[in-house]
Design an enzyme around this catalytic site. Structure first.
Site, PDB file in Angstrom:
ATOM      1  N   HIS A  39      -8.268  -5.366  17.161  1.00  0.00           N
ATOM      2  CA  HIS A  39      -8.853  -5.977  18.362  1.00  0.00           C
ATOM      3  C   HIS A  39      -8.623  -7.496  18.360  1.00  0.00           C
ATOM      4  CE1 HIS A  39     -10.674  -2.398  20.151  1.00  0.00           C
ATOM      5  NE2 HIS A  39     -10.847  -1.994  18.917  1.00  0.00           N
ATOM      6  N   THR A  40      -7.536  -7.897  17.756  1.00  0.00           N
ATOM      7  CA  THR A  40      -7.158  -9.308  17.780  1.00  0.00           C
ATOM      8  C   THR A  40      -5.983  -9.549  18.722  1.00  0.00           C
ATOM      9  OG1 THR A  40      -5.869  -8.790  15.814  1.00  0.00           O
ATOM     10  CG2 THR A  40      -7.933  -9.963  15.462  1.00  0.00           C
ATOM     11  N   ASP A  41      -5.211  -8.504  19.040  1.00  0.00           N
ATOM     12  CA  ASP A  41      -3.970  -8.751  19.812  1.00  0.00           C
ATOM     13  C   ASP A  41      -4.247  -9.316  21.202  1.00  0.00           C
ATOM     14  OD1 ASP A  41      -4.798  -6.251  20.847  1.00  0.00           O
ATOM     15  OD2 ASP A  41      -2.803  -5.329  20.729  1.00  0.00           O
ATOM     16  N   ALA A 126      -5.189   9.535  18.163  1.00  0.00           N
ATOM     17  CA  ALA A 126      -5.636   9.379  16.778  1.00  0.00           C
ATOM     18  C   ALA A 126      -5.573   7.937  16.302  1.00  0.00           C
ATOM     19  CB  ALA A 126      -4.785  10.260  15.869  1.00  0.00           C
ATOM     20  N   GLY A 127      -5.186   7.020  17.197  1.00  0.00           N
ATOM     21  CA  GLY A 127      -5.091   5.617  16.789  1.00  0.00           C
ATOM     22  C   GLY A 127      -3.772   5.289  16.119  1.00  0.00           C
ATOM     23  N   LEU A 128      -2.750   6.141  16.299  1.00  0.00           N
ATOM     24  CA  LEU A 128      -1.439   5.891  15.685  1.00  0.00           C
ATOM     25  C   LEU A 128      -0.377   5.589  16.744  1.00  0.00           C
ATOM     26  CD1 LEU A 128      -1.473   8.696  12.934  1.00  0.00           C
ATOM     27  CD2 LEU A 128      -2.117   6.292  12.684  1.00  0.00           C
ATOM     28  N   GLU A 163       2.213   0.480  30.471  1.00  0.00           N
ATOM     29  CA  GLU A 163       0.880   0.967  30.083  1.00  0.00           C
ATOM     30  C   GLU A 163      -0.218   0.247  30.883  1.00  0.00           C
ATOM     31  OE1 GLU A 163       0.621   2.705  26.642  1.00  0.00           O
ATOM     32  OE2 GLU A 163      -1.521   2.999  26.810  1.00  0.00           O
ATOM     33  N   ASP A 175       0.880  -2.367  19.706  1.00  0.00           N
ATOM     34  CA  ASP A 175       1.460  -1.035  19.493  1.00  0.00           C
ATOM     35  C   ASP A 175       2.928  -1.009  19.900  1.00  0.00           C
ATOM     36  OD1 ASP A 175      -1.196  -0.662  19.035  1.00  0.00           O
ATOM     37  OD2 ASP A 175      -1.553   0.604  20.781  1.00  0.00           O
TER      38      ASP A 175
HETATM   39  C1  GLA Z   1      -5.223  -0.129  20.841  1.00  0.00           C
HETATM   40  C2  GLA Z   1      -4.461  -1.060  21.748  1.00  0.00           C
HETATM   41  C3  GLA Z   1      -3.887  -2.242  20.973  1.00  0.00           C
HETATM   42  C4  GLA Z   1      -4.970  -2.927  20.151  1.00  0.00           C
HETATM   43  C5  GLA Z   1      -5.771  -1.903  19.346  1.00  0.00           C
HETATM   44  C6  GLA Z   1      -6.949  -2.516  18.630  1.00  0.00           C
HETATM   45  O1  GLA Z   1      -4.352   0.455  19.910  1.00  0.00           O
HETATM   46  O2  GLA Z   1      -3.401  -0.357  22.384  1.00  0.00           O
HETATM   47  O3  GLA Z   1      -3.276  -3.145  21.863  1.00  0.00           O
HETATM   48  O4  GLA Z   1      -5.801  -3.693  20.965  1.00  0.00           O
HETATM   49  O5  GLA Z   1      -6.239  -0.846  20.163  1.00  0.00           O
HETATM   50  O6  GLA Z   1      -6.524  -3.377  17.634  1.00  0.00           O
END
Ligand code: GLA
Length: 383
Positions: A39-41, A126-128, A163, A175
Site C-alpha cells: 500500500h505504498t505504490d 489471491a494477492g499474486l 485496469e 503489479d
Molecule cells: C494491489 C494493487 C497494487 C498495490 C497493492 C497493495 O495489489 O493492485 O497496486 O496497491 O494492492 O500494496
C-alpha cells in the site's frame, strides 16, 4: 514438471485443437509476490516485489481482419469482438483483454486482429496479481503482432490504465511493473514515482515461500479506495502531493494533530517506505535476519495501523513464524484474504512447509497451499 511448463503446453495444444493450426506467437507474463512495500505504490513510495514462476500464457495467430477471437482455457469460455467496437459494458475476464487493447490503441500501438488461447496458473484473487499477468500477456502478444518495440515500463503504465479506466479498479503501478519488468533470481526495488528500478539479487541461502490461506479477498475494492482516500487526506494535511514526501521525523512532529484513524494510516505508509528501503539494503547485504524482521514489522503495521489483514492471514503468518527456518513472514498484496509470503532458510524449506500446513490446518477451517516460489523474468514472447 513445473507448473508454467504445463500451462505452456496446455495453451499450445488447445490452440491447435481450437483453431486447427499452430500459433504464430506465444507470450507469457508472470504473477508477482511482493516481499515488502505494501500500500505504498499509490503513495508514490517504494515496493520490493518479484515475478513468480506462475504466469498467464497467451498463444496467438494474426487474422486478416480486425476481429479478436479468444478462448479462455481455464474457464472453458470464449469471446469474439471487433477491435473497432470494444465494449465497456462487458465484464469478467474479457474486460481485462478489451481494456488492455483499448489502452494499447490509446497509446498508439497499431492493433491487428488475432485468434488466441489464454490460460494462467496464477491463482485468482489471491494477492499474486493474476489480473496484471493477463493484462501484460495481452500487451506482450499484441505488441509482437504489431511488430513494434517492447518498452516494458511504458506497457506497465498502459496495463495500469486498462485496469484503472476500463476495469474500474484504482490500483497503483506495482503489479503491472512487476509483471512487465521482473528479472529471474532478483527482486525489484521500484520507485513508484520515477519508475526507476534497482534489481536486487535474492540471497541464495533463502527461498521465498508463498502461503495461500485458501481465502479469497472480498470487498477489497471499497476498502482499497477508502485507504487511498485516507492517504490522500493525510498527504494534504502535510501539504505534499503524496505521503512519500513525509519522513518519519516530520510525521512524529505533527502526528498528534491528525485524527486517530488518519494518523495510523499515514504511519503505516511512512514507516513501510522506510522498511522497504531498509529491506533492499538487507537483501543486498545478504542479511536474512534483518530482512525477516522487517517483514514481521510490515505485517504488524498492515494489521494494526492499515487494517487490511484478517484472521486467516494473521494465523498463517503466526504459523510461519513458529516453523523451522523462518526469517520472517507477512501478508502480501492488497490484503483481506489471499496469500502471505515467508523468507525461509533454503535447507529447511521442506520442514517449514510441512509444519505450516499442519499448524494452519489445525487453527483454521481453510485448506492452505504452500509452495516455494522462484523469481522469474517479466513478460516475454517466443515465436
Ligand atoms: C494491489 C494493487 C497494487 C498495490 C497493492 C497493495 O495489489 O493492485 O497496486 O496497491 O494492492 O500494496
Amino acid at each position: 514438471m513445473s507448473p508454467p511448463i504445463s500451462v505452456r503446453e496446455r495453451v499450445m495444444a488447445a490452440f491447435t485443437h481450437h483453431f486447427g493450426r499452430q500459433p504464430a506467437l506465444l507470450a507469457r507474463a508472470p504473477g508477482r509476490v511482493n516481499l515488502i512495500g505494501e500500500h505504498t505504490d499509490y503513495n508514490d513510495g517504494f515496493v520490493l516485489p518479484m515475478g513468480i514462476d506462475r504466469a498467464a500464457w497467451l498463444a496467438v495467430r494474426p487474422r486478416s481482419d480486425e476481429r479478436v477471437h479468444v478462448y479462455a482455457h481455464d474457464l472453458n469460455d470464449e469471446a469474439t469482438f471487433d477491435l473497432n467496437a470494444l465494449d465497456r459494458a462487458q465484464r469478467g475476464w474479457v474486460a481485462y483483454i478489451q481494456g488492455t487493447l483499448w489502452a494499447l490503441g490509446e497509446a498508439g500501438v497499431p492493433l491487428v486482429g488475432w485468434d488466441g488461447v489464454l490460460a494462467s496458473n496464477v491463482p485468482r484473487g489471491a494477492g499474486l496479481s493474476s489480473s496484471a499477468a493477463v493484462e501484460l500477456v495481452v500487451a506482450r502478444a499484441a505488441v509482437a503482432l504489431a511488430g513494434t518495440l517492447w518498452d516494458a515500463p511504458r506497457m506497465a503504465k498502459v496495463a495500469q490504465r486498462a485496469e484503472n479506466e476500463w476495469v474500474g479498479m484504482a490500483c497503483g503501478i506495482m503489479d503491472q511493473m512487476a509483471s512487465a519488468c521482473a528479472r529471474r533470481d532478483h527482486a525489484l526495488l521500484l520507485d513508484c514515482r520515477s519508475l526507476a528500478i534497482e534489481y536486487v539479487p535474492l540471497p541464495r541461502d533463502v527461498v521465498t515461500v508463498v502461503l495461500d490461506t485458501g481465502t479469497r479477498r472480498g470487498l477489497v475494492d471499497s476498502a482499497y479506495n477508502e485507504r487511498r482516500a485516507q492517504c490522500e487526506a493525510a498527504a494534504a494535511f502535510f501539504g505534499v502531493s503524496a505521503l512519500r514526501d513525509v519522513d518519519e521525523a516530520t510525521f512524529a512532529a505533527r502526528a498528534h494533530e491528525l485524527d486517530e484513524c488518519t494518523r495510523r494510516r499515514a504511519r503505516h505508509v511512512i514507516t513501510e517506505n522506510a522498511r522497504t528501503l531498509a529491506a533492499a539494503e538487507a537483501l543486498r547485504n545478504g542479511d536474512d535476519k534483518r530482512m525477516g524482521d522487517l517483514m514481521v514489522a510490515s505485517h504488524a503495521s498492515l494489521r494494526d495501523d492499515f487494517e487490511v489483514s484478517m484472521p486467516a492471514l494473521d494465523a498463517m503468518v503466526e504459523c510461519a513464524l513458529d516453523a523451522p527456518g523462518c526469517y520472517g513472514a507477512r501478508m502480501t498484496g492488497a490484503g483481506f484474504g489471499g496469500c502471505a509470503v515467508a523468507l525461509v532458510a533454503a535447507d529447511q524449506a521442506e520442514a517449514f512447509c510441512k509444519q505450516v500446513v499442519a499448524c494452519y490446518t489445525a487453527r483454521t477451517s481453510h485448506t492452505p497451499q504452500v509452495y516455494v516460489c522462484h523469481a522469474e523474468d517479466g513478460a516475454d514472447v517466443e515465436a
